[in-house]
Write a protein that holds these residues in place. Sequence first.
Motif: not given
Length: 131
Positions: A66, A82-83, A95-99
């Motif tokens: 994270t 963000l991931d 990443m933000v969700n899958e983006y």
Amino acid sequence: MLKKIRFISLVMLMTIMMAVLTGCGKKTLEGDWVIRSETDSSGTVLTREELEEKGVFETYHIEGDTATYNCTLLGSDISFDLDVVDKGDGNYDFMVNEYVFQSVTLKGDIFTYVTGEGDDAVAFVFERVEK
């Protein structure tokens, strides 16, 4: 003959120890990061100090998978999580969700990414905050 075997064993042991110790020094993306500079496509560089004078200050706090992005922009605070996806060889995707928010390259205590394309491209450089 015994001396030769001992010498070869010693050299092999030293080689293995060097390989192990070299691997221990590898830096990760974890930690606190602060903007160092921004460079636009024309080559104009804004340093952290110049950005702060314009009311811009950016940081990342990265822990595990994270990253928390924090930005102060003209007196307004922006913050979101963000991931972090490790792509290998010092490359990461935020990443933000899958983006993909940013694709980051880590080299030592510096990570960089580029936003935009062509004449709109801006390279961002962040440096690790030592504690």
